[in-house]
Write a protein that holds these residues in place. Sequence first.
Motif, PDB file in Angstrom:
ATOM      1  N   TYR A 120       0.726-121.660  73.375  1.00 39.43           N
ATOM      2  CA  TYR A 120       1.864-122.114  74.125  1.00 39.43           C
ATOM      3  C   TYR A 120       2.387-123.191  73.724  1.00 39.43           C
ATOM      4  CZ  TYR A 120      -0.019-117.861  76.288  1.00 39.43           C
ATOM      5  OH  TYR A 120      -0.245-116.759  76.714  1.00 39.43           O
ATOM      6  N   CYS A 121       2.845-123.784  72.470  1.00 39.19           N
ATOM      7  CA  CYS A 121       3.550-124.813  72.198  1.00 39.19           C
ATOM      8  C   CYS A 121       4.956-124.701  71.694  1.00 39.19           C
ATOM      9  CB  CYS A 121       2.752-125.409  71.202  1.00 39.19           C
ATOM     10  SG  CYS A 121       1.079-126.011  71.604  1.00 39.19           S
ATOM     11  N   SER A 122       5.897-125.002  72.145  1.00 41.17           N
ATOM     12  CA  SER A 122       7.229-124.694  71.681  1.00 41.17           C
ATOM     13  C   SER A 122       7.544-125.274  70.270  1.00 41.17           C
ATOM     14  CB  SER A 122       8.368-125.023  72.728  1.00 41.17           C
ATOM     15  OG  SER A 122       8.081-126.457  73.205  1.00 41.17           O
ATOM     16  N   GLU A 123       8.163-124.481  69.316  1.00 40.04           N
ATOM     17  CA  GLU A 123       8.643-125.344  68.098  1.00 40.04           C
ATOM     18  C   GLU A 123       9.843-124.931  67.579  1.00 40.04           C
ATOM     19  OE1 GLU A 123       5.083-124.797  65.232  1.00 40.04           O
ATOM     20  OE2 GLU A 123       4.299-123.378  66.680  1.00 40.04           O
ATOM     21  N   THR A 124      10.487-125.678  66.557  1.00 41.89           N
ATOM     22  CA  THR A 124      11.610-125.108  65.934  1.00 41.89           C
ATOM     23  C   THR A 124      11.562-125.137  64.368  1.00 41.89           C
ATOM     24  OG1 THR A 124      12.901-126.113  67.927  1.00 41.89           O
ATOM     25  CG2 THR A 124      13.926-125.731  65.659  1.00 41.89           C
ATOM     26  N   TYR A 125      11.898-124.013  63.557  1.00 46.21           N
ATOM     27  CA  TYR A 125      12.068-123.964  62.452  1.00 46.21           C
ATOM     28  C   TYR A 125      13.253-124.101  61.977  1.00 46.21           C
ATOM     29  CZ  TYR A 125       7.154-122.416  61.629  1.00 46.21           C
ATOM     30  OH  TYR A 125       5.946-122.451  61.701  1.00 46.21           O
ATOM     31  N   ASN A 126      13.793-124.998  60.963  1.00 49.16           N
ATOM     32  CA  ASN A 126      15.104-125.065  60.454  1.00 49.16           C
ATOM     33  C   ASN A 126      15.320-124.372  59.191  1.00 49.16           C
ATOM     34  OD1 ASN A 126      17.662-125.968  59.753  1.00 49.16           O
ATOM     35  ND2 ASN A 126      17.434-128.016  59.539  1.00 49.16           N
TER      36      ASN A 126
ATOM     37  N   PHE B 136      20.495-118.726  65.948  1.00 51.52           N
ATOM     38  CA  PHE B 136      19.259-118.947  65.809  1.00 51.52           C
ATOM     39  C   PHE B 136      18.566-117.765  66.769  1.00 51.52           C
ATOM     40  CE2 PHE B 136      20.502-120.408  70.199  1.00 51.52           C
ATOM     41  CZ  PHE B 136      19.644-119.927  71.057  1.00 51.52           C
ATOM     42  N   GLN B 137      17.089-117.557  66.450  1.00 55.14           N
ATOM     43  CA  GLN B 137      16.502-116.328  66.947  1.00 55.14           C
ATOM     44  C   GLN B 137      15.163-116.985  67.459  1.00 55.14           C
ATOM     45  OE1 GLN B 137      15.461-113.118  64.094  1.00 55.14           O
ATOM     46  NE2 GLN B 137      15.451-111.708  66.162  1.00 55.14           N
TER      47      GLN B 137
ATOM     48  N   ALA C 287      11.731-121.384  68.094  1.00 51.15           N
ATOM     49  CA  ALA C 287      13.099-120.919  67.843  1.00 51.15           C
ATOM     50  C   ALA C 287      13.362-121.106  66.172  1.00 51.15           C
ATOM     51  CB  ALA C 287      13.783-122.216  68.549  1.00 51.15           C
ATOM     52  N   TYR C 288      13.910-120.405  65.567  1.00 50.21           N
ATOM     53  CA  TYR C 288      14.484-120.396  63.902  1.00 50.21           C
ATOM     54  C   TYR C 288      15.996-120.583  64.006  1.00 50.21           C
ATOM     55  CZ  TYR C 288       9.799-118.432  63.428  1.00 50.21           C
ATOM     56  OH  TYR C 288       8.350-118.323  63.600  1.00 50.21           O
ATOM     57  N   ILE C 289      16.120-121.683  63.563  1.00 51.46           N
ATOM     58  CA  ILE C 289      17.636-121.855  63.333  1.00 51.46           C
ATOM     59  C   ILE C 289      18.011-121.246  62.072  1.00 51.46           C
ATOM     60  CG2 ILE C 289      19.590-123.579  63.303  1.00 51.46           C
ATOM     61  CD1 ILE C 289      17.846-123.771  65.792  1.00 51.46           C
ATOM     62  N   ILE C 290      18.933-120.353  62.187  1.00 53.40           N
ATOM     63  CA  ILE C 290      19.315-119.481  60.837  1.00 53.40           C
ATOM     64  C   ILE C 290      20.619-119.554  60.202  1.00 53.40           C
ATOM     65  CG2 ILE C 290      17.577-117.642  61.427  1.00 53.40           C
ATOM     66  CD1 ILE C 290      19.489-115.874  62.760  1.00 53.40           C
ATOM     67  N   LYS C 291      21.472-120.390  61.012  1.00 52.18           N
ATOM     68  CA  LYS C 291      22.730-120.520  60.485  1.00 52.18           C
ATOM     69  C   LYS C 291      23.436-121.806  61.323  1.00 52.18           C
ATOM     70  CE  LYS C 291      27.151-118.633  59.312  1.00 52.18           C
ATOM     71  NZ  LYS C 291      28.196-117.344  59.546  1.00 52.18           N
ATOM     72  N   GLN C 292      24.135-122.588  60.391  1.00 54.45           N
ATOM     73  CA  GLN C 292      25.024-123.942  61.109  1.00 54.45           C
ATOM     74  C   GLN C 292      26.292-123.556  60.157  1.00 54.45           C
ATOM     75  OE1 GLN C 292      23.076-127.524  61.462  1.00 54.45           O
ATOM     76  NE2 GLN C 292      21.453-126.749  60.695  1.00 54.45           N
ATOM     77  N   SER C 293      27.221-123.778  60.721  1.00 47.70           N
ATOM     78  CA  SER C 293      28.668-123.773  60.421  1.00 47.70           C
ATOM     79  C   SER C 293      29.613-124.392  60.733  1.00 47.70           C
ATOM     80  CB  SER C 293      29.108-122.445  59.732  1.00 47.70           C
ATOM     81  OG  SER C 293      30.290-122.226  59.267  1.00 47.70           O
TER      82      SER C 293
END
Length: 150
Positions: free
Chosen positions: A40-46, A106-107, A140-146
């Motif tokens: 139960y540790c929030s993480e983010t993948y770019n 993101f997903q 959280a998986y950031i999958i697009k930035q524009s």
Amino acid sequence: MLRSAGGTWVRVLAVLGLAISGLAVTAPASYAGTSCSYPYCSETYNQTSLPVYVAHNWCGDKEWLIQSAPPCGAKSSDYWLAAGQHTDSHQDWDTFRVDAYWCYKFQRYSVIWGWESVETVDRRNQSAPEWVRVHNDETAYIIKQSSSSC
């Protein structure tokens, strides 16, 4: 501003169904502090080619905050997550920022609920950034930035 609420409704219906049947399932909320109990540790993948700004702490009950500063104020541990990198495992990273004039997709993956729908936060015509909450059971998986399209 576009947002997919599919994952939220799935959670609401699942919890409602379990509550009616007499079972209790609770997902830990994100909170101020860097400690957590794995998994139960929030993480983010770019997963993009651009950096993403991340912060440890989330204060309050809202899921989204439109403001420049991180939800609990700036901390020395907040940083730009490089392209292709992820926040440190077994730590508590509760939020990431969608920059003003940008669109992010993101997903989230929850250790309790599984994969949620892809979400879009469109700030392309907005002058302030928006912070997105990542609950303690989520990655959280950031999958697009524009800055030009979503």
